[in-house]
Structures are given as structure tokens and as C-alpha cells.
Design a protein around this motif. Structure first.
Motif, PDB file in Angstrom:
ATOM      1  N   VAL A   1      44.173  43.995  42.963  1.00  0.00           N
ATOM      2  CA  VAL A   1      44.641  43.085  41.815  1.00  0.00           C
ATOM      3  C   VAL A   1      45.257  44.324  40.797  1.00  0.00           C
ATOM      4  O   VAL A   1      45.656  43.882  39.861  1.00  0.00           O
ATOM      5  CB  VAL A   1      43.544  42.493  41.181  1.00  0.00           C
ATOM      6  CG1 VAL A   1      43.056  41.378  42.094  1.00  0.00           C
ATOM      7  CG2 VAL A   1      42.195  43.180  40.714  1.00  0.00           C
TER       8      VAL A   1
ATOM      9  N   PRO B   1      43.190  41.979  35.913  1.00  0.00           N
ATOM     10  CA  PRO B   1      44.082  40.933  35.259  1.00  0.00           C
ATOM     11  C   PRO B   1      43.456  40.256  34.029  1.00  0.00           C
ATOM     12  O   PRO B   1      42.437  40.294  34.042  1.00  0.00           O
ATOM     13  CB  PRO B   1      44.426  39.834  36.180  1.00  0.00           C
ATOM     14  CG  PRO B   1      43.973  40.572  37.628  1.00  0.00           C
ATOM     15  CD  PRO B   1      42.994  41.456  37.114  1.00  0.00           C
TER      16      PRO B   1
ATOM     17  N   SER C   1      38.705  40.457  44.985  1.00  0.00           N
ATOM     18  CA  SER C   1      38.542  39.766  43.826  1.00  0.00           C
ATOM     19  C   SER C   1      38.052  40.448  42.598  1.00  0.00           C
ATOM     20  O   SER C   1      37.094  41.495  43.029  1.00  0.00           O
ATOM     21  CB  SER C   1      37.549  38.518  44.014  1.00  0.00           C
ATOM     22  OG  SER C   1      37.365  38.046  42.590  1.00  0.00           O
ATOM     23  N   ALA C   2      38.729  40.451  41.411  1.00  0.00           N
ATOM     24  CA  ALA C   2      38.376  41.213  40.377  1.00  0.00           C
ATOM     25  C   ALA C   2      37.016  40.804  39.527  1.00  0.00           C
ATOM     26  O   ALA C   2      36.418  41.067  38.555  1.00  0.00           O
ATOM     27  CB  ALA C   2      39.274  41.331  39.189  1.00  0.00           C
ATOM     28  N   GLU C   3      36.427  39.649  40.311  1.00  0.00           N
ATOM     29  CA  GLU C   3      35.177  38.924  39.937  1.00  0.00           C
ATOM     30  C   GLU C   3      35.089  38.739  38.532  1.00  0.00           C
ATOM     31  O   GLU C   3      34.123  38.730  37.838  1.00  0.00           O
ATOM     32  CB  GLU C   3      34.014  39.934  40.412  1.00  0.00           C
ATOM     33  CG  GLU C   3      34.266  40.118  41.776  1.00  0.00           C
ATOM     34  CD  GLU C   3      32.835  40.909  42.318  1.00  0.00           C
ATOM     35  OE1 GLU C   3      32.165  41.425  41.312  1.00  0.00           O
ATOM     36  OE2 GLU C   3      32.681  41.051  43.585  1.00  0.00           O
ATOM     37  N   GLN C   4      36.340  38.014  37.882  1.00  0.00           N
ATOM     38  CA  GLN C   4      36.196  37.822  36.456  1.00  0.00           C
ATOM     39  C   GLN C   4      36.083  36.115  36.375  1.00  0.00           C
ATOM     40  O   GLN C   4      35.752  35.351  35.482  1.00  0.00           O
ATOM     41  CB  GLN C   4      37.609  38.230  35.865  1.00  0.00           C
ATOM     42  CG  GLN C   4      37.653  39.791  35.848  1.00  0.00           C
ATOM     43  CD  GLN C   4      38.809  40.163  35.082  1.00  0.00           C
ATOM     44  OE1 GLN C   4      38.527  40.861  34.181  1.00  0.00           O
ATOM     45  NE2 GLN C   4      39.954  39.773  35.458  1.00  0.00           N
ATOM     46  N   CYS C   5      36.999  35.804  37.421  1.00  0.00           N
ATOM     47  CA  CYS C   5      36.811  34.023  37.346  1.00  0.00           C
ATOM     48  C   CYS C   5      36.007  33.597  38.385  1.00  0.00           C
ATOM     49  O   CYS C   5      35.890  33.830  39.383  1.00  0.00           O
ATOM     50  CB  CYS C   5      38.150  33.313  37.715  1.00  0.00           C
ATOM     51  SG  CYS C   5      39.551  34.278  36.814  1.00  0.00           S
TER      52      CYS C   5
ATOM     53  N   CYS D   1      37.366  32.238  41.607  1.00  0.00           N
ATOM     54  CA  CYS D   1      38.002  33.185  42.511  1.00  0.00           C
ATOM     55  C   CYS D   1      36.772  33.899  43.278  1.00  0.00           C
ATOM     56  O   CYS D   1      36.894  34.030  44.394  1.00  0.00           O
ATOM     57  CB  CYS D   1      38.860  34.215  41.519  1.00  0.00           C
ATOM     58  SG  CYS D   1      39.350  35.668  42.719  1.00  0.00           S
TER      59      CYS D   1
ATOM     60  N   GLY E   1      42.808  30.245  39.211  1.00  0.00           N
ATOM     61  CA  GLY E   1      42.572  31.760  38.774  1.00  0.00           C
ATOM     62  C   GLY E   1      43.252  32.193  37.537  1.00  0.00           C
ATOM     63  O   GLY E   1      44.359  31.744  37.430  1.00  0.00           O
ATOM     64  N   ALA E   2      42.827  33.235  36.970  1.00  0.00           N
ATOM     65  CA  ALA E   2      43.772  33.963  35.888  1.00  0.00           C
ATOM     66  C   ALA E   2      45.024  34.587  36.445  1.00  0.00           C
ATOM     67  O   ALA E   2      45.886  34.818  35.658  1.00  0.00           O
ATOM     68  CB  ALA E   2      42.859  34.831  35.111  1.00  0.00           C
ATOM     69  N   CYS E   3      44.840  35.023  37.625  1.00  0.00           N
ATOM     70  CA  CYS E   3      45.950  35.446  38.338  1.00  0.00           C
ATOM     71  C   CYS E   3      46.405  34.964  39.757  1.00  0.00           C
ATOM     72  O   CYS E   3      45.752  34.045  40.266  1.00  0.00           O
ATOM     73  CB  CYS E   3      46.013  37.222  38.278  1.00  0.00           C
ATOM     74  SG  CYS E   3      44.634  37.663  39.861  1.00  0.00           S
TER      75      CYS E   3
ATOM     76  N   HIS F   1      45.851  36.023  42.588  1.00  0.00           N
ATOM     77  CA  HIS F   1      45.037  36.620  43.787  1.00  0.00           C
ATOM     78  C   HIS F   1      44.370  35.282  44.395  1.00  0.00           C
ATOM     79  O   HIS F   1      44.362  35.327  45.586  1.00  0.00           O
ATOM     80  CB  HIS F   1      43.824  37.508  43.280  1.00  0.00           C
ATOM     81  CG  HIS F   1      42.958  38.107  44.291  1.00  0.00           C
ATOM     82  ND1 HIS F   1      43.390  39.107  44.902  1.00  0.00           N
ATOM     83  CD2 HIS F   1      41.760  37.953  44.777  1.00  0.00           C
ATOM     84  CE1 HIS F   1      42.462  39.604  45.957  1.00  0.00           C
ATOM     85  NE2 HIS F   1      41.305  38.664  45.695  1.00  0.00           N
ATOM     86  N   LEU F   2      44.053  34.367  43.591  1.00  0.00           N
ATOM     87  CA  LEU F   2      43.149  33.166  44.421  1.00  0.00           C
ATOM     88  C   LEU F   2      44.213  32.650  44.962  1.00  0.00           C
ATOM     89  O   LEU F   2      43.997  31.854  46.316  1.00  0.00           O
ATOM     90  CB  LEU F   2      42.481  32.494  43.210  1.00  0.00           C
ATOM     91  CG  LEU F   2      41.716  31.005  43.694  1.00  0.00           C
ATOM     92  CD1 LEU F   2      40.535  31.796  44.724  1.00  0.00           C
ATOM     93  CD2 LEU F   2      41.042  30.633  42.429  1.00  0.00           C
TER      94      LEU F   2
HETATM   95  S1  SF4 Z   1      41.961  35.217  40.110  1.00  0.00           S
HETATM   96 FE1  SF4 Z   1      42.519  37.117  39.369  1.00  0.00          FE
HETATM   97  S2  SF4 Z   1      41.693  37.518  37.511  1.00  0.00           S
HETATM   98 FE2  SF4 Z   1      40.543  35.802  38.425  1.00  0.00          FE
HETATM   99  S3  SF4 Z   1      38.904  36.634  39.470  1.00  0.00           S
HETATM  100 FE3  SF4 Z   1      40.497  36.342  40.988  1.00  0.00          FE
HETATM  101  S4  SF4 Z   1      41.608  38.561  41.024  1.00  0.00           S
HETATM  102 FE4  SF4 Z   1      40.177  38.331  38.937  1.00  0.00          FE
END
Ligand code: SF4
Ligand code: FMN
Length: 442
Positions: A171, A189, A344-348, A351, A390-392, A394-395
Motif C-alpha cells: 500500500v 493510505p 492490508s494497512a489494517e486501517q479499515c 479491509c 476501503g479507503a484505498c 487495496h480491498l
Molecule cells: S482499504 Fe486501503 S486504507 Fe483501508 S485498510 Fe485496506 S489497505 Fe488500508
């Protein structure tokens, strides 16, 4: 008599003799002197006003090569409409493990990319350029630093240029993650809005642009918009840098007109599959663009959005991984789903849990222990519940990988469901982050 290759040839199969982004047969670094001798930094490319430059790029039909194919001219106009001062961020993170095209360009033609960034800065009237590089890409950094020294030695006037490094995570290459990193934060992200184009580096409107996208800019500025449109498919004009890897005889980075048949890339450029094996599947466009079945090649699938759309995949970043029929395809698909979960950036929450849940069902499919309700849930997540949540991207990428894998490896899934696997080795051939980034530049 025409050879088999000539019989299959279409206008898209041949590449213009004129140098495009890569110079045929030249693999070493191009100096400033050599770049100038090929027309680099020529006054005609710099005769345009900022607004004219933006119009020129819009008229060329250039689209981003970082994965989403967003129209570049529209992006430039959008950033220029935001209040000054503005910033250009050159996205050279190349966090896609199956891609080596950006670093190939930066190692061989650093000035082409740098001139593209400088023209972009002129077009949006930016005062700062951020070069966002992969932390392990020390040779790329050296190539760019030398290019900057070469320009400064000539007394060139430039915006302020600084280098920021990206950690080795998938990411980290996403645009808002790059901006966050450039602002001193983690390379993760952020939620949008605001977008980097509204509030980016130092809270300033920021143009985030991929290396290959920028490499096209000086040539369009010099030769006009038709230079790009003369080659490739109308919906994605120009050439594409394809990173071909997996079970092919000649892996490497190849420049092809967009719209070229995938079969030409694999057979003629890649020299076919190692050992003459059949193709079981191809990952096309990089990790988040999707799995393609071999029938697509037989039916003449081309490297352009319209041709790939019916198969649910996209051109993405142009990375192609060929999976031969003698290894377990489902093992590749399951590994990729775990990669998405681990990266996963594990923020959402969606995701974090969505990528893990999909990876878990794929692991069960591989072991032949997934229940019907788990399979139904997996399909529902991949098709309807997870995309866009997701916020980006990736998902979304994980969902596309899952959706296309369920189609492409359907027979494998049935075989594994009977227990005992499919009898083929589960060796994973997809490039990962361990061992560094892929190095296949020919
Ligand atoms: S969708 Fe993007 S910002 Fe959200 S947890 Fe996944 S990688 Fe992170
Ligand atoms: C998970 C993820 C990883 C990404 N990694 C990269 C990358 O390494 N390099 C890149 O140029 N774009 C990457 N992108 C796309 C960027 O967000 C952005 O769209 C791109 O840099 C814009 O440049 P372009 O318009 O020239 O393509 C990634 C996107 C996602 C969702």
C-alpha cells in the motif's frame, strides 16, 4: 511465404522503429549529453505556456500508467484549479511485486522521467517536486541523483527537488500513502476527501504521477499530441511497458503498443512457456488487476481495456505473470489472497476482516475443506459486499483477485473439494516481497 508470426500480425503487433520510452538494444544508463543528443530538454518542448501544456497532454489522450489509467490531462487541470503553491510527486515506489518497469526506466532513462516531472511542474506551476522511491532501490536513487547533479552542473533552474523513500509494503505506493509519507507520517493510505490533488504534500495541492506516465510527457511536448495517438489503441493511446514474468523463457520489461495481443507478448517476446508447457492462467495488470484464463489468449485478448473487460480484468500496471499447467493454480490464487490480507494497512475494518476472511476461505478451498456456505459467502464478498468499501484500492484489488480466481480456477476448486488436492506441486511462482523486489529488466 509468410511465417506464422507474420500471419498473426496486426498493425498493433509491430512497434514503431522510432525510439519511444526505451531505446531498443540500449540497456545502460543514458547520460544528460546522450539524452540531449536525442532531443531531450529541446526548446520546442518548453515553448508552451502552463495552460497550453495542460491542454496538450489532455489532447494526447495520455492515461496514467500506475494502475488506474486516469486521464492525465484531466488530473493536471484539476490540480491547477486548486490554489498555489502546488507540488508534483513522482510515484516511483513500484510497490507492485510483479512490476519492474518504473525502475527500468529510471535506471536507463532518468532524464526522460525527470524532464517529464519538470514539465508537469511547469504545467501546474509547482514549486516543489518530490521523488518517491522504493527504500531498497539504491541504484535507482543513484541514477536520479546523478541526473540532478548533471542538470545542476549546467546551472539549470529547477523547482526544489527532494527524495522520500517508501517502505517495502504494497500500500506504500498508493497516492495518499505516498503523500502521507512525504509529510513525515507512515506510508499508509488516508481517507478521501481530501484527495492529494486538494490537500497533499505540506497541505498543498499535489499532482501524484507514475514514472511511466511522466516519461511520455517530454515526447508529447516535443512532437505534439498525435505522437502518442499514432500508436496503440484509441482508448489507451501510446505504448505500455510490460513486465513479463512467471514461467516464460524470456522474462523482462518490454515496450509494446497498447492493444497488442497477449499471445504476442507471451510467445513472441517472452519466447513461450518454459518447457513448452501449456498456460493454466495469467495474472494480468499486476496483483490487483485479476486472473485471466488461457481461453482469453486463444480468443485473441489484447492489452487494452475493452478487450480485457469481458474477462473482468484490466491493464493495471502492465505486469503479467504466466502460470504453467503443471503447478497447482489454486495454490497461486490462495497465496495471492494471503498476500492481500498480510499487506492490508489494517486501517479499515472491512479491509482488515474482508481480506483475511477471503484468504481463509481460499486456504480451505486449497485443502478441500471449504463448506458450500463459505463458498457462497466468499462469492458474495468478492462480488458485492467488499468492492468500494476501503479507503484505498487495496480491498477492491483483493476482491477482483478473488472473483477472477473463482472463475479461472473453478475446475481446480472442484478437484480439491474431492480431497487430496490436484496432484500438482503447490510451488508458488508469484514474486513476493521477501528477497526484495522483482528483478527481470532485460
Ligand atoms: S482499504 Fe486501503 S486504507 Fe483501508 S485498510 Fe485496506 S489497505 Fe488500508
Ligand atoms: C494498493 C495500491 C498500491 C499502489 N502502488 C502504486 C505504485 O507503486 N506506483 C504507482 O505509480 N502507483 C501505485 N498505485 C496507484 C496510485 O494510487 C496512483 O493512482 C498513481 O500513482 C497515479 O499515477 P498515474 O495517474 O500516473 O497512474 C497504487 C494504488 C493502490 C491502490
Amino acid at each position: 511465404m509468410a511465417t506464422e508470426q507474420q500471419q498473426r500480425a496486426t498493425p498493433h503487433d509491430t512497434i514503431d522503429e522510432a525510439p519511444r520510452l526505451l531505446i531498443p538494444g540500449v540497456t545502460r544508463r543514458e547520460s544528460l549529453l546522450e539524452y540531449r543528443s536525442r532531443g531531450g530538454y529541446a526548446p520546442e518542448g518548453w515553448a508552451w505556456s502552463p495552460e497550453e501544456l495542460r491542454d496538450l497532454i489532455a489532447a494526447s489522450g495520455l492515461r496514467g500508467r500506475g494502475g488506474a489509467a486516469f486521464p492525465t490531462g484531466r488530473k493536471w487541470h484539476g490540480v491547477a484549479a486548486q490554489p498555489a503553491p502546488r507540488v508534483v510527486l513522482v510515484n516511483a515506489a513500484e510497490s507492485e511485486p510483479a512490476s519492474a518497469k518504473d525502475r527500468t526506466l529510471l535506471l536507463r532513462r532518468p532524464h526522460l522521467v525527470l524532464e517529464g516531472a519538470l514539465l508537469a511542474a511547469r504545467a501546474i506551476e509547482a514549486r516543489e517536486i518530490v521523488l518517491y522511491l522504493h527504500a531498497t532501490a539504491t541504484e535507482v536513487r543513484a541514477s536520479l541523483e546523478l541526473a540532478l547533479r548533471e542538470l545542476r552542473a549546467e546551472g539549470a533552474r529547477m523547482p526544489h527537488v527532494r527524495i522520500v523513500t517508501a517502505p517495502p509494503s504494497y500500500v506504500a505506493g498508493e497516492s495518499s500513502a505516498a503523500v502521507r509519507r512525504a509529510n513525515g507520517g507512515p506510508a499508509k493510505p488516508t481517507f478521501k476527501p481530501p484527495r492529494p490533488s486538494e490537500r497533499g504534500v505540506g497541505n498543498r495541492p499535489t499532482l501524484v504521477q507514475n514514472v511511466e506516465t511522466l516519461a511520455n510527457v517530454p515526447l508529447i511536448a516535443r512532437h505534439g499530441p498525435s505522437w502518442l495517438r499514432d500508436v496503440g489503441s484509441p482508448s489507451l493511446p501510446g505504448t505500455l511497458l510490460v513486465t513479463l514474468s512467471g514461467a516464460v523463457n524470456r522474462p523482462g520489461v518490454y515496450e509494446v503498443p497498447s492493444g497488442v495481443p497477449l499471445r504476442h507478448i507471451v510467445e513472441d517476446l517472452g519466447g513461450g512457456v518454459i518447457g513448452g508447457a501449456s498456460i493454466q492462467a495469467m495474472l494480468v495488470g499486476g496483483y490487483f488487476a485479476g486472473w485471466l484464463p488461457p481461453e482469453a489468449l486463444e480468443q485473441g485478448a489484447r492489452l487494452e481495456p475493452e478487450s480485457l473487460r469481458p474477462w473482468g480484468v484490466s491493464v493495471g500496471s502492465g505486469a503479467i505473470v504466466v502460470v504453467p499447467d503443471w503447478i497447482c493454480g489454486l495454490a497461486q490464487a490462495a497465496w495471492l489472497m494471503r498476500f492481500f490480507a498480510d499487506e492490508s494497512a489494517e486501517q479499515c475494518g472491512t479491509c482488515l476482516y474482508g481480506t483475511r476472511a477471503m484468504a481463509d476461505v481460499f486456504s480451505k478451498l486449497l485443502r478441500g475443506t471449504a463448506s458450500q456456505s463459505e463458498c457462497d459467502r466468499l462469492r458474495l464478498w468478492a462480488e458485492r459486499m467488499l468492492p468500494g468499501r476501503g479507503a484505498c484500492g487495496h480491498l477492491d484489488g483483493a476482491a477482483i483477485a478473488a472473483r477472477t480466481a473463482l472463475e479461472v480456477f473453478a475446475d481446480d476448486i472442484k478437484r480439491h473439494a474431492l480431497g487430496g488436492g490436484c496432484g500438482r506441486p503447490e510451488t508458488v511462482i508469484l514474486p513476493g516481497f521477501e528477497g526484495g523486489v522483482l528483478d527481470v529488466a532485460a
